[in-house]
Design a protein around this motif. Structure first.
Motif, PDB file in Angstrom:
ATOM      1  N   GLY A  12       0.862  -1.458  -0.075  1.00 58.68           N
ATOM      2  CA  GLY A  12      -0.066   0.176  -0.017  1.00 58.68           C
ATOM      3  C   GLY A  12       0.672   1.242   0.065  1.00 58.68           C
ATOM      4  N   GLY A  13      -0.028   2.337  -0.572  1.00 56.66           N
ATOM      5  CA  GLY A  13       0.785   3.816  -0.746  1.00 56.66           C
ATOM      6  C   GLY A  13       1.658   4.274   0.668  1.00 56.66           C
ATOM      7  N   SER A  14       0.926   3.885   1.968  1.00 57.22           N
ATOM      8  CA  SER A  14       1.402   4.457   3.078  1.00 57.22           C
ATOM      9  C   SER A  14       2.651   3.850   3.478  1.00 57.22           C
ATOM     10  N   GLY A  15       2.878   2.308   2.973  1.00 57.38           N
ATOM     11  CA  GLY A  15       4.354   1.622   3.288  1.00 57.38           C
ATOM     12  C   GLY A  15       5.251   2.202   2.499  1.00 57.38           C
ATOM     13  N   HIS A  92       3.117   5.840  10.817  1.00 60.19           N
ATOM     14  CA  HIS A  92       2.182   6.129   9.609  1.00 60.19           C
ATOM     15  C   HIS A  92       0.903   5.354   9.882  1.00 60.19           C
ATOM     16  N   TYR A  93      -0.213   6.258  10.166  1.00 58.51           N
ATOM     17  CA  TYR A  93      -1.484   5.558  10.553  1.00 58.51           C
ATOM     18  C   TYR A  93      -1.804   5.845  12.118  1.00 58.51           C
ATOM     19  N   ALA A  94      -2.673   6.562  12.388  1.00 59.60           N
ATOM     20  CA  ALA A  94      -3.316   7.139  13.822  1.00 59.60           C
ATOM     21  C   ALA A  94      -3.523   5.851  14.499  1.00 59.60           C
ATOM     22  N   LEU A 118      -1.394  10.745   8.740  1.00 61.68           N
ATOM     23  CA  LEU A 118      -2.581  10.403   8.515  1.00 61.68           C
ATOM     24  C   LEU A 118      -2.478  10.010   6.804  1.00 61.68           C
ATOM     25  N   HIS A 119      -2.770   8.906   6.522  1.00 60.13           N
ATOM     26  CA  HIS A 119      -2.828   8.424   5.141  1.00 60.13           C
ATOM     27  C   HIS A 119      -4.247   8.375   4.399  1.00 60.13           C
ATOM     28  N   GLY A 120      -5.335   8.073   5.268  1.00 65.73           N
ATOM     29  CA  GLY A 120      -6.827   8.251   4.863  1.00 65.73           C
ATOM     30  C   GLY A 120      -7.540   6.966   5.306  1.00 65.73           C
ATOM     31  N   PRO A 171       2.520  16.584   1.256  1.00 64.43           N
ATOM     32  CA  PRO A 171       1.996  15.534   0.097  1.00 64.43           C
ATOM     33  C   PRO A 171       3.091  14.250   0.139  1.00 64.43           C
ATOM     34  N   ASN A 172       2.251  13.245  -0.529  1.00 59.19           N
ATOM     35  CA  ASN A 172       3.493  12.127  -0.925  1.00 59.19           C
ATOM     36  C   ASN A 172       4.269  12.796  -1.807  1.00 59.19           C
ATOM     37  N   PHE A 173       5.439  12.026  -2.126  1.00 63.50           N
ATOM     38  CA  PHE A 173       6.633  12.404  -3.012  1.00 63.50           C
ATOM     39  C   PHE A 173       7.218  11.137  -3.903  1.00 63.50           C
ATOM     40  N   SER A 202      -3.404  -1.246  -7.655  1.00 61.50           N
ATOM     41  CA  SER A 202      -4.074  -0.963  -6.270  1.00 61.50           C
ATOM     42  C   SER A 202      -3.980  -2.226  -5.371  1.00 61.50           C
ATOM     43  N   ASN A 203      -4.782  -2.359  -4.408  1.00 59.60           N
ATOM     44  CA  ASN A 203      -4.869  -3.300  -3.460  1.00 59.60           C
ATOM     45  C   ASN A 203      -6.294  -4.036  -3.825  1.00 59.60           C
ATOM     46  N   PHE A 204      -6.817  -3.514  -4.690  1.00 57.00           N
ATOM     47  CA  PHE A 204      -8.068  -4.224  -5.018  1.00 57.00           C
ATOM     48  C   PHE A 204      -9.167  -4.351  -4.002  1.00 57.00           C
ATOM     49  N   ARG A 205      -9.156  -3.483  -3.190  1.00 54.71           N
ATOM     50  CA  ARG A 205     -10.342  -3.227  -2.244  1.00 54.71           C
ATOM     51  C   ARG A 205     -11.314  -2.716  -2.873  1.00 54.71           C
ATOM     52  N   PRO A 206     -12.602  -2.696  -2.101  1.00 53.23           N
ATOM     53  CA  PRO A 206     -13.717  -2.274  -2.964  1.00 53.23           C
ATOM     54  C   PRO A 206     -13.651  -0.717  -2.976  1.00 53.23           C
ATOM     55  N   VAL A 207     -12.955  -0.009  -2.242  1.00 51.81           N
ATOM     56  CA  VAL A 207     -13.036   1.313  -2.424  1.00 51.81           C
ATOM     57  C   VAL A 207     -12.257   1.831  -4.034  1.00 51.81           C
ATOM     58  N   LYS A 208     -11.484   0.795  -4.614  1.00 51.79           N
ATOM     59  CA  LYS A 208     -10.670   1.011  -5.722  1.00 51.79           C
ATOM     60  C   LYS A 208     -11.681   0.633  -6.967  1.00 51.79           C
ATOM     61  N   ARG A 209     -12.740   0.326  -6.894  1.00 53.90           N
ATOM     62  CA  ARG A 209     -13.767   0.118  -7.976  1.00 53.90           C
ATOM     63  C   ARG A 209     -13.039  -0.813  -9.046  1.00 53.90           C
ATOM     64  N   THR A 278     -12.925   6.844  -3.504  1.00 52.54           N
ATOM     65  CA  THR A 278     -12.289   8.047  -3.059  1.00 52.54           C
ATOM     66  C   THR A 278     -10.729   7.644  -2.877  1.00 52.54           C
ATOM     67  N   GLU A 279      -9.936   8.486  -2.570  1.00 50.87           N
ATOM     68  CA  GLU A 279      -8.248   8.413  -2.419  1.00 50.87           C
ATOM     69  C   GLU A 279      -8.083   9.575  -1.722  1.00 50.87           C
ATOM     70  N   SER A 280      -7.286   9.142  -0.719  1.00 51.24           N
ATOM     71  CA  SER A 280      -6.765  10.762   0.115  1.00 51.24           C
ATOM     72  C   SER A 280      -5.469  11.531  -0.693  1.00 51.24           C
ATOM     73  N   PHE A 281      -5.034  10.440  -1.466  1.00 52.31           N
ATOM     74  CA  PHE A 281      -3.936  11.063  -2.387  1.00 52.31           C
ATOM     75  C   PHE A 281      -3.971  10.427  -3.789  1.00 52.31           C
TER      76      PHE A 281
HETATM   77  O1  GMT Z   1      -5.241   2.797  -1.038  1.00 49.42           O
HETATM   78  C1  GMT Z   1      -4.954   1.852  -0.218  1.00 49.42           C
HETATM   79  O2  GMT Z   1      -6.203   1.238   0.309  1.00 49.42           O
HETATM   80  C2  GMT Z   1      -3.982   1.763   0.673  1.00 49.42           C
HETATM   81  C3  GMT Z   1      -3.548   2.825   1.622  1.00 49.42           C
HETATM   82  C4  GMT Z   1      -2.486   2.829   2.326  1.00 49.42           C
HETATM   83  O3  GMT Z   1      -2.502   2.100   3.457  1.00 49.42           O
HETATM   84  O4  GMT Z   1      -1.237   2.623   1.790  1.00 49.42           O
HETATM   85  O5  GMT Z   1      -3.424   3.956   0.624  1.00 49.42           O
HETATM   86  C5  GMT Z   1      -3.730   5.462   1.428  1.00 49.42           C
HETATM   87  O6  GMT Z   1      -2.314   6.168   1.577  1.00 49.42           O
HETATM   88  C6  GMT Z   1      -1.842   6.358   0.475  1.00 49.42           C
HETATM   89  C7  GMT Z   1      -0.507   6.997   0.916  1.00 49.42           C
HETATM   90  O7  GMT Z   1      -0.596   8.101   1.540  1.00 49.42           O
HETATM   91  C8  GMT Z   1      -2.664   7.144  -0.451  1.00 49.42           C
HETATM   92  O8  GMT Z   1      -1.779   7.489  -1.701  1.00 49.42           O
HETATM   93  C9  GMT Z   1      -3.765   6.499  -0.839  1.00 49.42           C
HETATM   94  O9  GMT Z   1      -4.586   7.576  -1.431  1.00 49.42           O
HETATM   95  C10 GMT Z   1      -4.772   6.181   0.494  1.00 49.42           C
HETATM   96  N1  GMT Z   1      -5.766   5.284   0.090  1.00 49.42           N
HETATM   97  C11 GMT Z   1      -7.000   5.743   0.218  1.00 49.42           C
HETATM   98  O10 GMT Z   1      -7.229   6.672   0.496  1.00 49.42           O
HETATM   99  C12 GMT Z   1      -8.121   4.978  -0.111  1.00 49.42           C
END
Ligand code: GMT
Length: 374
Positions: A12-15, A92-94, A118-120, A171-173, A202-209, A278-281
């Motif tokens: 995932g993007g946060s990692g 990374h993550y509250a 906070l990543h989302g 922002p992410n970089f 993506s990680n093919f979660r429902p939010v990714k459609r 939705t996507e936070s980033f």
């Molecule tokens: O998108 C995901 O489900 C993975 C999630 C994660 O934990 O890495 O991504 C979130 O953090 C990323 C890094 O900041 C963002 O680029 C993604 O937009 C964000 N995902 C969502 O908001 C759904």
């Protein structure tokens, strides 16, 4: 500086952000200690200033049925912070990470400063669940510094958590040297001559459609000779594969799983689709843009802060697969438009999200957090 970093070690993007941040800090002279239950997926660089500390949860019948990872993590954080003399613990993550970090700080009674990014998902899904809201809010408020990866996420946090805590947008970089256009290698494997390569990561979660991705591709493929590369894995993969089979697209749609050489794949693609609810980033969109790939994404969440509608790709309404397909066909049929949007995408990615510009923002936040606790 001695910095501890805790993240989910997945693809995932946060990692990705946490790992790339740690590696960049180490290259510039800091000592970085990753603390997590597994080696982060992108931590593939050996460096004398990069260390990994695995968190193991010892099973006891007392802990059945839920081994307390949050407590094991707090214990490991306290241990590493004490013997490595950490100045900063950046989580990374509250939840649960900020809570574990708070506990570690209490155990040590030290000046360790905790930064939470906070990543989302912690804010938009889990944290809004009534049962987790108070502890998520607590994790945010007891942190010494809090960042959000987009203005949208910052605003969402303030609104839904009713918190006056200062949240900085960092922002992410991206590393522009790593993500760049290079169609040579990968095209030979997946591009039949003349076929356009469309991609989704993506990680093919429902939010990714992801079903929208395949549906949009079905419409594209009926007009433009093309192939679709589906990268990643997760709960909706089987449904997406079934859809591709039912619509006789299996010789055009390739489900590649989590690939280690993402930059090679993206560098060869012609278009990137991100139809998320939705996507936070939208980290994957940024990596595509940096590789000169135009992105068509949903007009949702923080995506408009990454994709410039009409310049680096297009934004369409969530679920509007007709609009997404029409824009895709427009780009794929017109090579000069595709190239121009690709160039503009990279220029925008480098101007706004270059790691050389963003990583120092974190470093500056660490300095201020340490100074405020001195
Ligand atoms: O998108 C995901 O489900 C993975 C999630 C994660 O934990 O890495 O991504 C979130 O953090 C990323 C890094 O900041 C963002 O680029 C993604 O937009 C964000 N995902 C969502 O908001 C759904």
């Amino acid at each position: 500086m001695r910095i501890g970093i805790t993240c989910y070690p997945t693809f995932g993007g946060s990692g990705v952000v946490a790992t790339e941040l740690g590696l960049a800090l180490a290259k510039h002279g800091d000592n970085v200690h990753f603390i997590s239950y597994a080696l982060p997926s992108r931590l593939n660089l050996l460096h004398e200033r990069v260390h990994f500390h695995e968190v193991t949860v010892t099973p006891y019948p007392l802990f059945d049925p839920y081994p307390p990872y949050t407590l094991a993590l707090a214990t490991k954080m306290a241990e590493v912070a004490a013997y490595e003399k950490l100045d900063i613990l950046h989580v990374h993550y509250a939840i649960p990470h900020a809570i574990s970090a708070y506990l570690a700080k209490q155990i040590l009674q030290s000046k360790l400063r905790v930064i939470t990014t906070l990543h989302g998902t912690d804010i938009t899904l889990v944290g809004r669940d009534e049962s987790y809201l108070p502890i998520t809010k607590f994790g945010i408020e007891v942190s010494d510094g809090v960042t959000a990866v987009s203005q949208w996420l910052k605003d969402e946090t303030a609104t839904h958590f009713h918190t006056a805590k200062t949240i900085e947008v960092i922002p992410n970089f991206i590393d522009p040297a790593r993500f760049r256009r290079d169609a040579s290698k990968f095209c030979q494997m997946f591009g039949a001559p003349g076929d356009k390569l469309v991609c989704h990561v993506s990680n093919f979660r429902p939010v990714k459609r992801v079903l929208d991705v395949v549906e949009v591709f079905r419409k594209i493929a009926s007009e433009v000779p093309s192939r679709l590369l589906m990268i990643g894995d997760g709960p909706d993969r089987s449904r997406a594969e079934a859809y591709a089979r039912e619509h006789r697209l299996r010789d055009r749609v390739f489900f590649l799983g989590n690939v280690p050489n993402l930059e090679e794949v993206l560098g060869a693609c012609d278009l990137f689709l991100l139809p998320s609810e939705t996507e936070s980033f939208g980290m994957a969109a940024l990596e595509a843009m940096c590789s000169e790939v135009p992105v068509i994404a949903s007009r949702s969440g923080g995506l408009p802060e990454v994709v410039v509608d009409g310049e680096t790709g297009y934004l369409v309404g969530v679920g509007d697969t007709d609009a997404m397909a029409a824009r895709a066909i427009e780009i794929l049929r017109d090579d000069s438009l595709r190239r121009r949007m690709g160039r503009q995408a990279r220029e925008h990615a480098v101007a706004e999200f270059d790691d050389q510009k963003i990583v120092p923002m974190y470093r500056d936040l660490y300095d201020r957090a340490i100074a405020s606790g001195a």
